[in-house]
Design a protein around this motif. Structure first.
Motif, PDB file in Angstrom:
ATOM      1  N   GLY A 210       0.818  -1.205   0.000  1.00  0.00           N
ATOM      2  CA  GLY A 210       0.000   0.000   0.000  1.00  0.00           C
ATOM      3  C   GLY A 210       0.850   1.254   0.000  1.00  0.00           C
ATOM      4  O   GLY A 210       1.961   1.273   0.541  1.00  0.00           O
ATOM      5  N   VAL A 211       0.323   2.330  -0.623  1.00  0.00           N
ATOM      6  CA  VAL A 211       0.977   3.634  -0.663  1.00  0.00           C
ATOM      7  C   VAL A 211      -0.069   4.671  -0.290  1.00  0.00           C
ATOM      8  O   VAL A 211      -1.113   4.770  -0.959  1.00  0.00           O
ATOM      9  N   GLY A 212       0.170   5.414   0.798  1.00  0.00           N
ATOM     10  CA  GLY A 212      -0.875   6.323   1.263  1.00  0.00           C
ATOM     11  C   GLY A 212      -0.376   7.620   1.850  1.00  0.00           C
ATOM     12  O   GLY A 212       0.804   7.777   2.188  1.00  0.00           O
ATOM     13  N   LEU A 213      -1.311   8.550   1.946  1.00  0.00           N
ATOM     14  CA  LEU A 213      -1.092   9.847   2.573  1.00  0.00           C
ATOM     15  C   LEU A 213      -2.106   9.964   3.710  1.00  0.00           C
ATOM     16  O   LEU A 213      -3.312   9.805   3.475  1.00  0.00           O
ATOM     17  N   PHE A 214      -1.630  10.225   4.927  1.00  0.00           N
ATOM     18  CA  PHE A 214      -2.484  10.276   6.122  1.00  0.00           C
ATOM     19  C   PHE A 214      -2.495  11.689   6.696  1.00  0.00           C
ATOM     20  O   PHE A 214      -1.501  12.412   6.636  1.00  0.00           O
ATOM     21  N   PHE A 215      -3.627  12.062   7.316  1.00  0.00           N
ATOM     22  CA  PHE A 215      -3.658  13.254   8.161  1.00  0.00           C
ATOM     23  C   PHE A 215      -4.823  13.123   9.138  1.00  0.00           C
ATOM     24  O   PHE A 215      -5.744  12.320   8.943  1.00  0.00           O
ATOM     25  N   ASP A 216      -4.769  13.903  10.194  1.00  0.00           N
ATOM     26  CA  ASP A 216      -5.780  13.866  11.244  1.00  0.00           C
ATOM     27  C   ASP A 216      -6.699  15.081  11.135  1.00  0.00           C
ATOM     28  O   ASP A 216      -6.254  16.187  10.811  1.00  0.00           O
ATOM     29  N   VAL A 217      -7.978  14.845  11.412  1.00  0.00           N
ATOM     30  CA  VAL A 217      -8.979  15.912  11.396  1.00  0.00           C
ATOM     31  C   VAL A 217      -9.601  16.019  12.783  1.00  0.00           C
ATOM     32  O   VAL A 217     -10.330  15.110  13.211  1.00  0.00           O
ATOM     33  N   PRO A 218      -9.311  17.087  13.541  1.00  0.00           N
ATOM     34  CA  PRO A 218      -9.930  17.265  14.862  1.00  0.00           C
ATOM     35  C   PRO A 218     -11.448  17.424  14.726  1.00  0.00           C
ATOM     36  O   PRO A 218     -11.935  18.113  13.828  1.00  0.00           O
ATOM     37  N   LEU A 219     -12.196  16.759  15.626  1.00  0.00           N
ATOM     38  CA  LEU A 219     -13.656  16.802  15.580  1.00  0.00           C
ATOM     39  C   LEU A 219     -14.220  17.103  16.957  1.00  0.00           C
ATOM     40  O   LEU A 219     -13.611  16.770  17.978  1.00  0.00           O
ATOM     41  N   GLU A 220     -15.382  17.716  16.971  1.00  0.00           N
ATOM     42  CA  GLU A 220     -16.069  18.037  18.218  1.00  0.00           C
ATOM     43  C   GLU A 220     -17.536  17.645  18.090  1.00  0.00           C
ATOM     44  O   GLU A 220     -18.041  17.391  17.007  1.00  0.00           O
ATOM     45  N   GLY A 221     -18.234  17.657  19.225  1.00  0.00           N
ATOM     46  CA  GLY A 221     -19.675  17.465  19.194  1.00  0.00           C
ATOM     47  C   GLY A 221     -20.095  16.016  19.309  1.00  0.00           C
ATOM     48  O   GLY A 221     -19.281  15.096  19.400  1.00  0.00           O
ATOM     49  N   GLU A 222     -21.409  15.826  19.292  1.00  0.00           N
ATOM     50  CA  GLU A 222     -21.991  14.508  19.484  1.00  0.00           C
ATOM     51  C   GLU A 222     -21.793  13.631  18.249  1.00  0.00           C
ATOM     52  O   GLU A 222     -21.619  14.124  17.134  1.00  0.00           O
ATOM     53  N   ASN A 223     -21.852  12.331  18.468  1.00  0.00           N
ATOM     54  CA  ASN A 223     -21.588  11.388  17.383  1.00  0.00           C
ATOM     55  C   ASN A 223     -22.589  11.518  16.243  1.00  0.00           C
ATOM     56  O   ASN A 223     -22.271  11.232  15.086  1.00  0.00           O
ATOM     57  N   TRP A 224     -23.831  11.937  16.553  1.00  0.00           N
ATOM     58  CA  TRP A 224     -24.815  12.033  15.480  1.00  0.00           C
ATOM     59  C   TRP A 224     -24.553  13.229  14.568  1.00  0.00           C
ATOM     60  O   TRP A 224     -25.165  13.348  13.509  1.00  0.00           O
ATOM     61  N   ASN A 225     -23.653  14.116  14.980  1.00  0.00           N
ATOM     62  CA  ASN A 225     -23.255  15.221  14.111  1.00  0.00           C
ATOM     63  C   ASN A 225     -21.829  15.067  13.589  1.00  0.00           C
ATOM     64  O   ASN A 225     -21.245  16.018  13.078  1.00  0.00           O
ATOM     65  N   ARG A 226     -21.263  13.879  13.751  1.00  0.00           N
ATOM     66  CA  ARG A 226     -19.979  13.549  13.104  1.00  0.00           C
ATOM     67  C   ARG A 226     -20.326  12.917  11.762  1.00  0.00           C
ATOM     68  O   ARG A 226     -20.862  11.819  11.702  1.00  0.00           O
ATOM     69  N   GLN A 227     -20.037  13.606  10.702  1.00  0.00           N
ATOM     70  CA  GLN A 227     -20.524  13.187   9.384  1.00  0.00           C
ATOM     71  C   GLN A 227     -19.409  12.638   8.500  1.00  0.00           C
ATOM     72  O   GLN A 227     -18.266  13.093   8.556  1.00  0.00           O
ATOM     73  N   ILE A 228     -19.791  11.676   7.670  1.00  0.00           N
ATOM     74  CA  ILE A 228     -18.924  11.241   6.576  1.00  0.00           C
ATOM     75  C   ILE A 228     -19.754  11.244   5.310  1.00  0.00           C
ATOM     76  O   ILE A 228     -20.921  10.830   5.319  1.00  0.00           O
TER      77      ILE A 228
END
Length: 838
Positions: A210-228
């Motif tokens: 595998g060859v990949g690029l990673f980064f982190d995205v800080p998130l806040e709030g309740e799980n029902w407002n964590r969207q993908i």
């Protein structure tokens, strides 16, 4: 200044976007002084500008421009205005022991300290982190391994655009390099989007998972407002980490309806009963979008590591974009050519955590490993035309360049915004000039416009071009290592290209289809042709040539494996194949690096002389080469370096060779093989009619290289040698014998159709016009059965296909190229003196 108009290549921008493009200038039209004292405006806005190339008189030949355009913005005539002196505010600055980006929307920090794992430490908007810890990872033996940063620098900088280059290595347990990467980040002023250009270099033939690029995205709030949000084939599919649904709360659940549309949900007391149930729902943390083949993607999700992955759905071709976010905004990443360069994927891990990790996989570890082994344990020279009886199949030194796009949303992104982002990046808005302006400037020599050629033949070229466009899809010429190339020769009995026969499989720039396609774009302005040529340029400039190692500067001739052929040659890596895209793109940094890489490519021939099979020369620094394609490729490299830099050292290399040819008994007809002194660049005579093949001299772009050179150096004797070569090809067998003193006859001059362009150049003195037209029209001479549409048939094999049983990319490339170029000379009636008298 002559009137110069721009147009959008295909579509106007679908969102506010940054564009970089090139503008050609007529010789003597724009001096360097005037350029430095002027602003160049498009659509009444300033552009960030720089010079890409110079004419022999020192005037400006090509310029690069960058600007930011609004949605559906019109473009108009280019204009020059006197420079208004003002202090320039640069997007990139060296500070904080690193490189700091401030583009008016976000701040980005590239560290030059620490452990070297991070390329970017953070992207911040209004002092709040949107993205952190961008790094590179490759997987070997199922174990993710991190790259180490070795260099970070500002490669281009200004008030509108900045480019940051970073170099990284991946080491094994004993400190040996397995892979290296050059990664470029392109930022525009006042844009929330930036581009990442990722170039992977192969240092080991060990299988990679595998060859990949990673980064982190800080998130806040309740799980029902964590969207993908996934961009599938034509729409956006949304889910949340935790769904607001239960067996008792489905109907009249407005919150859930909003959630499924990707909206942030605000709850009140009336939602209490529903929420008490919803909080018991599974929390989905991990998600995968994988493009398994060019025609199949799948989406899966998982609650936590160690538990089953659940199939969300599948489809045909995803646009390769995924968004994650919360009530404050989020990040979208998209991999360009997501399905064309499968197996690719985007993974999101930890959506319910304080920060999730986005993993953009250019080669997904969900697929089979990346293999570099040859297709067999031996070469097949006798049966498969594999170059010579050697074994040199190796990927060590090849590369692959991919693009990714990242958008930072400072508020929750609507589905239509994400879709517009994804659609824009599939074919980013690009500016080009009108075909007449490219032709009149002579920045790429002489060729014809469609209205200057026979309309019937023009239509035949169009059918052939469309056939190849369709063939990519029909034959599935996709994949990380394949996309952009086409096959060489067809097998009418299997109804299949000879994909498994060494010398007849992948084309690998053989007989220069790149030049055919780029000239076709320049004369037509056709967007499909541009994209096809762009993909071919990306592939052939990276995969088919070596960028370091034993074969640095050379390329692999056609084979079952792109890197499989034994004949590593300079013709495959010739700068003239790629300079079209370099200038039209406004100076793509990676292509510029490749052009620079081959500027002294003659030294690459020393350890692997191209004519080693036929001639053994023991003198140090003296090697046998053909005037074409070997010396012609070197001339292309030197000419490109001369025009890009103005360095006359490279012009002098060319002139030294020309002076040597003038002194040979039969001038350019001498050889085809001559001796080259690697240090002085002098060429020495070693016979006329020797091994090498006169058709080989001219079938790899030499006429295009040499005739454009002729327009730039003003040497009548060089012009005469070119005309003499074209004239000689038009002679009868008896005339050849007589004119050469019995040294040459028809058997030396195979495929006269290949010489149509250089014959047309000789036309006014040598009356070859009828012969040129005959070679292009008569099927028994051209190899093209006209009308080609009547050769199309439908057959049943493992699937229903349309085929032209006679098809050969060599023949099609050369026929179209010679038709385009020869008619340019015949219509302009250029004169050429046979005796070269001043």
């Amino acid at each position: 200044m002559n009137e110069l108009n721009l147009k959008w290549l295909d579509n106007k921008p679908k969102m506010k976007t940054g564009v970089t493009w090139g503008i050609p200038w007529n010789r003597g039209e724009l001096s360097q002084e005037k350029f430095s004292q002027s602003e160049i405006l498009v659509a009444n806005k300033l552009t960030q500008k720089k010079i890409l190339a110079y004419w022999p008189d020192g005037s400006v030949k090509w310029t690069s421009h960058a600007a930011v355009f609004d949605v559906n913005e019109e473009v108009n005539q280019v204009s020059l205005e006197a420079t208004t002196k003002s202090e320039t505010v640069f997007i990139a600055n060296e500070k904080f022991n690193g490189i700091f980006i401030e583009n008016g929307i976000f701040q980005v920090f590239f560290p030059k300290h620490g452990e070297g794992k991070n390329i970017i430490d953070y992207v911040k908007v209004n002092e709040k982190y949107s993205l952190k810890n961008l790094r590179l990872v490759s997987v070997f033996d199922k174990v993710p391994m991190s790259f180490q940063l070795t260099n970070a620098e500002i490669e281009d900088n200004g008030p509108i655009k900045a480019v940051i280059r970073c170099d990284l290595n991946l080491l094994d347990h004993i400190g040996k390099i397995l892979q290296s990467v050059t990664i470029r980040f392109k930022f525009y002023s006042q844009l929330s989007k930036f581009e990442i250009q990722h170039t992977l270099f192969i240092h080991s033939d060990k299988c990679c998972d595998g060859v990949g690029l990673f980064f982190d995205v800080p998130l806040e709030g309740e799980n029902w407002n964590r969207q993908i949000k996934f961009v599938g084939e034509n729409q956006v599919y949304c889910e949340a980490s935790q769904l607001l649904i239960s067996r008792r709360h489905y109907e009249k659940n407005e919150a859930y309806k909003h959630q499924t549309k990707g909206q942030i949900v605000t709850l009140d007391e009336s939602d209490g009963a529903m929420l008490s149930h919803a909080k018991k729902n599974a929390v989905w943390n991990n998600f995968w979008l994988n493009q398994v083949t060019a025609s199949s993607f799948e989406i899966k999700k998982q609650t936590k590591e160690g538990y089953s992955r659940i199939q969300v759905g599948s489809g045909n071709r995803s646009k390769g974009a995924v968004y994650v976010g919360d009530g404050n905004g989020g990040v979208t990443i998209q991999i360009d050519k997501f399905w064309q360069k499968y197996p690719s994927g985007i993974e999101v891990a930890g959506l319910s955590e304080r920060s999730c990790t986005m993993k953009a996989w250019l080669w997904s570890p969900e697929a089979q490993p990346m293999e570099f082994h040859h297709y067999d344990s031996e070469s097949h020279m006798l049966s498969a035309y594999e170059g010579m009886d050697e074994f040199r199949s190796t990927p060590i030194g090849i590369a692959n360049t991919s693009s990714l796009f990242v958008n930072i949303a400072t508020k929750p992104a609507f589905n239509n915004e994400i879709l517009a982002f994804a659609q824009e990046n599939i074919h980013p808005a690009h500016l080009v000039c009108l075909p007449q302006d490219y032709k009149n400037s002579h920045v790429f020599g002489t060729y014809s416009l469609p209205n200057e050629t026979n309309s019937y033949l023009e239509h035949q070229m169009e059918i052939l071009r469309e056939f190849y466009f369709d063939e990519v899809e029909q034959r599935d010429w996709y994949g990380y290592w394949n996309f952009g190339d086409v096959m060489h020769t067809y097998d009418k009995y299997r109804h299949q290209w000879r994909y498994d026969l060494g010398g007849y499989a992948w084309q690998n720039t053989e007989l220069v289809p790149n030049i055919w396609l780029w000239l076709e774009f320049l004369r037509s302005g056709d967007a499909k042709t541009y994209y096809f040529a762009e993909a071919m340029t990306r592939h052939t400039s990276e995969v088919d040539q070596y960028h370091f190692g034993e074969y640095k500067g050379l390329g692999s001739r056609h084979n079952v494996m792109h890197w499989g052929c034994q004949a590593k040659e300079a013709r495959i890596s010739m700068a003239g194949l790629h300079r079209y895209y370099y200038y039209l793109s406004g100076g793509d940094e990676r292509i510029g690096e490749i052009l620079e890489q081959v500027k002294d490519n003659e030294y690459s021939l020393k350890n692997l002389p191209p004519m080693r099979e036929f001639f053994n020369v023991e003198e140090e620094d003296i090697i046998p080469i053909r005037t074409g394609p070997d010396w012609a490729a070197l001339v292309s490299n030197w000419f490109t370096q001369w025009e890009r830099t103005g360095d006359k050292k490279y012009l002098n290399k060319i002139l030294t060779g020309i002076d040597s040819i003038k002194k040979m008994p039969d001038r350019l007809l001498s050889g085809p093989t001559v001796l080259m002194n690697m240090e002085t660049k002098e060429l020495s005579y070693m016979g006329t009619g020797n091994d090498g093949g006169y058709h080989m001299i001219i079938s790899f772009g030499a006429p295009q290289v040499w005739l454009e050179l002729a327009e730039n150096i003003n040497d009548e004797k060089w012009n005469a040698m070119l005309a003499e070569f074209g004239w000689f090809y038009s002679l009868s067998n008896e005339e050849k014998i007589k004119e050469s003193g019995s040294k040459l006859d028809d058997k030396h001059f195979a495929w006269p159709m290949f010489a149509a362009t250089i014959m047309a150049y000789a036309d006014s003195d040598y009356h070859t016009r009828n012969r040129v037209n005959e070679l292009l029209v008569k099927s028994n001479l051209s190899g093209i059965p006209l009308p080609v549409e009547k050769t199309m048939s439908t057959v049943e094999t493992y699937k229903t296909i349309k085929e032209m049983p006679w098809i050969s990319t060599n023949v099609v490339s050369q026929w179209c190229l010679n038709l385009i170029c020869s008619q340019g000379y015949l219509s302009e009636g250029l004169e050429a003196k046979k005796d070269g008298s001043d």
